[in-house]
Scaffold this motif. Structure first.
Motif, PDB file in Angstrom:
ATOM      1  N   GLU A   1       9.211   3.858   5.486  1.00  0.00           N
ATOM      2  CA  GLU A   1      10.025   2.644   5.683  1.00  0.00           C
ATOM      3  C   GLU A   1       9.405   1.462   4.942  1.00  0.00           C
ATOM      4  OE1 GLU A   1      11.418   3.995  10.093  1.00  0.00           O
ATOM      5  OE2 GLU A   1      10.306   2.104   9.928  1.00  0.00           O
ATOM      6  N   ALA A   2       8.096   1.349   5.101  1.00  0.00           N
ATOM      7  CA  ALA A   2       7.416   0.216   4.454  1.00  0.00           C
ATOM      8  C   ALA A   2       7.602   0.284   2.944  1.00  0.00           C
ATOM      9  CB  ALA A   2       5.936   0.235   4.802  1.00  0.00           C
ATOM     10  N   SER A   3       7.519   1.502   2.403  1.00  0.00           N
ATOM     11  CA  SER A   3       7.621   1.622   0.941  1.00  0.00           C
ATOM     12  C   SER A   3       9.033   1.320   0.452  1.00  0.00           C
ATOM     13  CB  SER A   3       7.206   3.024   0.502  1.00  0.00           C
ATOM     14  OG  SER A   3       8.216   3.949   0.843  1.00  0.00           O
TER      15      SER A   3
ATOM     16  N   ILE B   1       0.841  -1.202   0.000  1.00  0.00           N
ATOM     17  CA  ILE B   1       0.000   0.000   0.000  1.00  0.00           C
ATOM     18  C   ILE B   1       0.878   1.255   0.000  1.00  0.00           C
ATOM     19  CG2 ILE B   1      -1.651   1.329   1.398  1.00  0.00           C
ATOM     20  CD1 ILE B   1      -2.905  -1.362   2.212  1.00  0.00           C
ATOM     21  N   ALA B   2       1.948   1.232   0.803  1.00  0.00           N
ATOM     22  CA  ALA B   2       2.826   2.403   0.878  1.00  0.00           C
ATOM     23  C   ALA B   2       3.474   2.666  -0.484  1.00  0.00           C
ATOM     24  CB  ALA B   2       3.884   2.187   1.951  1.00  0.00           C
ATOM     25  N   LYS B   3       3.897   1.609  -1.163  1.00  0.00           N
ATOM     26  CA  LYS B   3       4.520   1.785  -2.493  1.00  0.00           C
ATOM     27  C   LYS B   3       3.506   2.409  -3.463  1.00  0.00           C
ATOM     28  CE  LYS B   3       7.633  -2.219  -2.286  1.00  0.00           C
ATOM     29  NZ  LYS B   3       8.965  -1.724  -2.077  1.00  0.00           N
ATOM     30  N   GLU B   4       2.258   1.895  -3.399  1.00  0.00           N
ATOM     31  CA  GLU B   4       1.225   2.437  -4.296  1.00  0.00           C
ATOM     32  C   GLU B   4       1.028   3.923  -4.021  1.00  0.00           C
ATOM     33  OE1 GLU B   4      -1.476  -1.618  -4.535  1.00  0.00           O
ATOM     34  OE2 GLU B   4      -2.284   0.140  -3.473  1.00  0.00           O
ATOM     35  N   LYS B   5       1.019   4.242  -2.709  1.00  0.00           N
ATOM     36  CA  LYS B   5       0.758   5.629  -2.325  1.00  0.00           C
ATOM     37  C   LYS B   5       1.890   6.532  -2.819  1.00  0.00           C
ATOM     38  CE  LYS B   5      -0.487   8.363   1.630  1.00  0.00           C
ATOM     39  NZ  LYS B   5      -0.352   8.486   3.068  1.00  0.00           N
TER      40      LYS B   5
END
Ligand SMILES: Nc1ncnc2c1ncn2[C@@H]1O[C@H](COP(=O)(O)OP(=O)(O)OP(=O)(O)O)[C@@H](O)[C@H]1O
Length: 781
Positions: A720-722, A672-676
């Motif tokens: 961090e997650a992304s 989700i973080a990457k998408e964002k």
């Protein structure tokens, strides 16, 4: 050579049509045979001059060109296209069907037409024998109906305010009528029992229904009417406005649809004549408004099934919802008998100013389904516009509308208002128990009261039918609550899902972002899960419902949805509702929970509740179960207990599921973080382009990090997650896969297994709950 023939008299048309249809398949290969029968040809009516003193004998003349006659040995004749002309040019084309009727939830048109569509002219190439049976039946039914019609007068023709209800039918005529229905039924039902394995529907006898409807009910296997159907159908058939309240899944759709179809059947002769002349002159008999697209589609499907199972009933249903082609819907609407739609799109189409308002003003029924929602939130403006348009005095287009605030006359149509929930105020007003606010309605715009006035009931007081004033919840519904720490909702949700394998489950959340996150989380855990929320494209929404509800779908299918799925959706075999977030209102709880335990089935509704939500839940449950709680209080002294069953999830289960959940969460958060980041990045890049400046994402991120306000921690975590690399993600996935490949061991040691104290054969046979290894007490619920 041009050929002429006398046109078939109308009485023979049906028979001729039948022959034409049967000939169609032959005709398709007629190039091989080279000759065609008289009924295969595309005859054209010969136009008569306007002024012709003695036209007798010429009317009805038909002609065809480009045809050669072939004499047969037996003296008969066949026809053939002239040399050089394709056979196609002389063959009667198939009956017109623009394929616009709704074709079910499927995106693909071809294979899966809805029953309503199957009944469309082009699709009626039914087998000869069935057709001739139907013709016989039709004649019997027609005679029966004529007999009935001569005995009763529909009230809808005249209606001053006080008058209303149709003159009550004399007792003996009712009895005679019911006898005649039975006589009709005995023929119709016999045929259909042979063909369709119908059920005994004598329990519907007292409702004055047509033989066609009896046949449909029998085929649909609805052996007896539900309480709301029993109470509402006669009242609607008698011409009353009806406000109907009954619990979720209790058959409200048929309670208002059956009388509409009955009306259609009554008017059929007229309708058929009209459509023979021109579809342009046709007006719909009913407008059914629904708050969501999915519900509108479902209403279309349900009514379509009723029509499809009703012999020789070809009522056309137009589905007018957002997310589908507006032009197609405009065309559908122009020839529809029943219009079903969401207020936004219905108004969008009516307001195109192509005369559709004028047609809609002739409707005999206005149905407001899920009325409390339609009248009180979101759809206000469109509802107001539609209601204004239906009652405006001069037929005209939108331009006239602003001068329409004069006193309205009582409408000719019947208004039918249905829901499982009506808030107290609305209920009292609809039931005529509380007064309308005085004063100018214009001051009062934007209020539900204003809309209620606009509904313009034909009667002073509509009939208020409440079949279950004691409880709003379905009888077969069990309600439970799982209390858990706020940060552990995900793992408790997962635990509940594993406790109930082979349960079709609908999970409700309060936000679209939660739907997205939970769907991805459960996907990562390899569960068969689909999403539904209002930001999805319409086709994707319908696809999710179809995949979740299809009889061939995985029996453990899960649908994660916002409240867009809370109302009206009738999905067979939903066993369990989980409220991941506590619903915002008591009504929402009733409607969400009502997606299970429908039509007399049983089902579960489970609230997952964090400590800070308990007060809200108690208040909510108190509202819904006030009567039950009061009774308990009266007998046991004061009680503050939530009237929901508390479910204890085995702590070992939660502990053993945490590692899986933690991996699944990291994967999901990262995705989700990457998408964002990608979306933000694209947006910023476009904005920078517009401004003509360089965009440097690192520089931007640093400047963002300087802020110390709220949300900084979340942003850091998201960042961090992304930043998890592809390799790291693959590692997490592999680890999770490994865990998911094993059963959740809740206390079986290897020693225990090898000591033969466990039934390995039963395990291998997949008996019991195969998600777990070891004994797990099922939830006593
Ligand atoms: N007389 C009947 N006998 C058996 N099943 C019925 C009967 N009437 C309707 N049903 C079935 O009951 C189910 C629920 O009906 P319906 O969707 O009309 O409920 P509802 O009261 O409108 O519910 P909601 O308030 O949730 O919209 C449907 O699957 C329908 O086919």
């Amino acid at each position: 050579m041009g050929q002429k023939r006398a046109r078939e008299p109308k009485a023979q048309a049906a028979e001729a049509n039948k022959r034409k249809k049967a000939a169609k398949s032959d005709a398709a290969s007629s190039d091989d045979y080279g000759s065609l029968g008289v009924d295969d040809l595309n005859w054209k009516e010969v136009a008569m001059p306007d002024r012709m003193d003695d036209a007798e004998g010429f009317f009805g003349l038909e002609e065809i060109e480009g045809v050669d006659i072939i004499k047969q040995n037996d003296g008969g004749v066949q026809f053939k296209a002239k040399a050089g002309k394709p056979t196609k040019s002389i063959i009667k084309p198939p009956s017109e069907d623009d394929g616009d009727e709704w074709a079910g939830f499927s995106d693909e048109d071809s294979a899966k037409k809805s029953p309503a569509t199957e009944k469309s002219p082009a699709a009626t190439e039914v087998k000869e024998d069935k057709k001739s049976k139907k013709d016989k039946k039709k004649e019997q039914n027609k005679a029966k109906k004529e007999e009935q019609n001569s005995k009763e007068q529909k009230p809808k023709e005249q209606k001053p305010k006080e008058q209303k209800p149709k003159e009550q039918k004399p007792k003996e005529s009712k009895a005679a009528q019911s006898q005649s229905i039975k006589a009709g039924l005995s023929f119709a039902a016999l045929d259909d029992v042979e063909e369709d394995d119908g059920v005994d529907v004598s329990a519907w006898d007292g409702l004055n229904l047509s033989p066609e409807t009896f046949t449909a009910l029998s085929k649909m296997k609805f052996s007896s009417p539900s309480a709301i159907q029993k109470a509402s159908i006669p009242a609607i058939l008698d011409g009353h406005d009806v406000v109907g309240k009954a619990s979720t899944g209790s058959g409200k759709t048929l309670a208002f649809s059956i009388p509409i179809i009955e009306h259609y059947l009554d008017q059929r002769g007229k309708q058929e004549e009209q459509s023979d002349k021109s579809d342009k002159n046709k007006s719909p008999i009913a407008l059914i408004l629904s708050p969501t697209r999915e519900l509108a589609h479902q209403l279309g499907k349900h009514i379509g099934e009723l029509i499809a199972n009703s012999p020789d009933t070809n009522a056309r249903v137009a589905l007018i919802t957002g997310g589908m082609s507006i032009q197609k819907q405009q065309r559908q609407l122009a020839t529809a008998d029943i219009v079903i739609g969401t207020p936004g799109r219905v108004w969008e189409i009516l307001s195109t100013g192509t005369g559709l308002i004028r047609k809609m003003q002739k409707i005999q029924f206005l149905v407001v389904d899920e009325a409390d929602r339609l009248l009180s939130e979101g759809h206000f403006k469109e509802m107001e516009d539609i209601l204004n348009a239906l009652d405006k005095h001069q037929a005209g287009d939108i331009a006239d509308m602003d001068q329409e605030e004069e006193e309205e006359e009582p409408s000719n149509r019947q208004t039918l208002v249905f829901s499982a929930t009506f808030h107290k105020d609305l209920q009292q007003k609809l039931a005529g128990k509380s007064r309308w606010a005085s004063g100018d309605m214009l001051d009062n715009k934007e209020s539900m009261e204003y809309l209620l006035k606009k509904l313009n009931f034909r009667e002073e007081k509509p009939k208020f039918i409440d079949v279950n004033p004691e409880s709003q919840m379905a009888i077969g519904l069990k309600e439970g609550i799982v209390e858990c720490p706020a940060m552990e909702k995900d793992v408790y949700l997962y635990s509940v899902l594993l406790y109930y394998p082979k349960h079709r489950t609908l999970i409700f959340t309060n936000s679209i972002s939660a739907v997205r996150r939970i769907t991805q989380l459960l996907q990562a855990l390899q569960l068969p899960v689909f999403a539904l929320h209002s930001n999805m494209a319409q086709k994707a929404r319908l696809r999710s419902i179809e995949r979740f509800s299809s009889p061939t779908a995985n029996p453990s299918s899960i649908l994660v949805a916002t409240d867009v799925a809370a109302r009206g959706l009738d999905i067979k075999g939903v066993n369990c509702i989980i409220h991941y977030h506590v619903p915002r209102t008591a009504d929402a709880y009733v409607h969400r929970s009502g997606r299970t335990a429908r039509a007399g089935e049983s089902g579960k509704s489970i609230l997952i509740c964090a400590p800070d939500e308990v007060v809200g839940v108690a208040r909510l449950a108190g509202k819904i179960h006030s009567k039950k709680a009061k009774k308990a209080d009266d007998s046991d002294g004061p009680s503050k207990k939530i009237p929901l069953e508390s479910l204890d999830i085995d702590r070992r289960v939660v502990a053993r599921l945490r590692p899986r959940m933690s991996l699944a969460k990291r994967i999901t958060d990262s995705t989700i973080a990457k998408e964002k980041v990608n979306t933000e990045d694209n947006w910023l890049r476009a904005a920078a382009d517009d401004l003509g400046v360089e965009y440097d994402s690192d520089e931007f991120d640093q400047s963002k990090g300087r802020g110390r306000g709220r949300g900084g921690g979340r942003e850091r975590r998201e960042k961090e997650a992304s930043e998890l690399s592809k390799g790291e993600m693959a590692g997490l996935r592999a680890e999770l896969k490994q865990l998911l490949s094993q059963r959740v061991n809740i206390g079986v040691s290897e020693k225990y297994l090898t000591a033969g104290r466990i039934d390995i054969d039963a395990l291998l046979r997949g008996e019991g709950n195969d998600a777990f290894l070891g004994h797990l007490d099922p939830l006593t619920f």
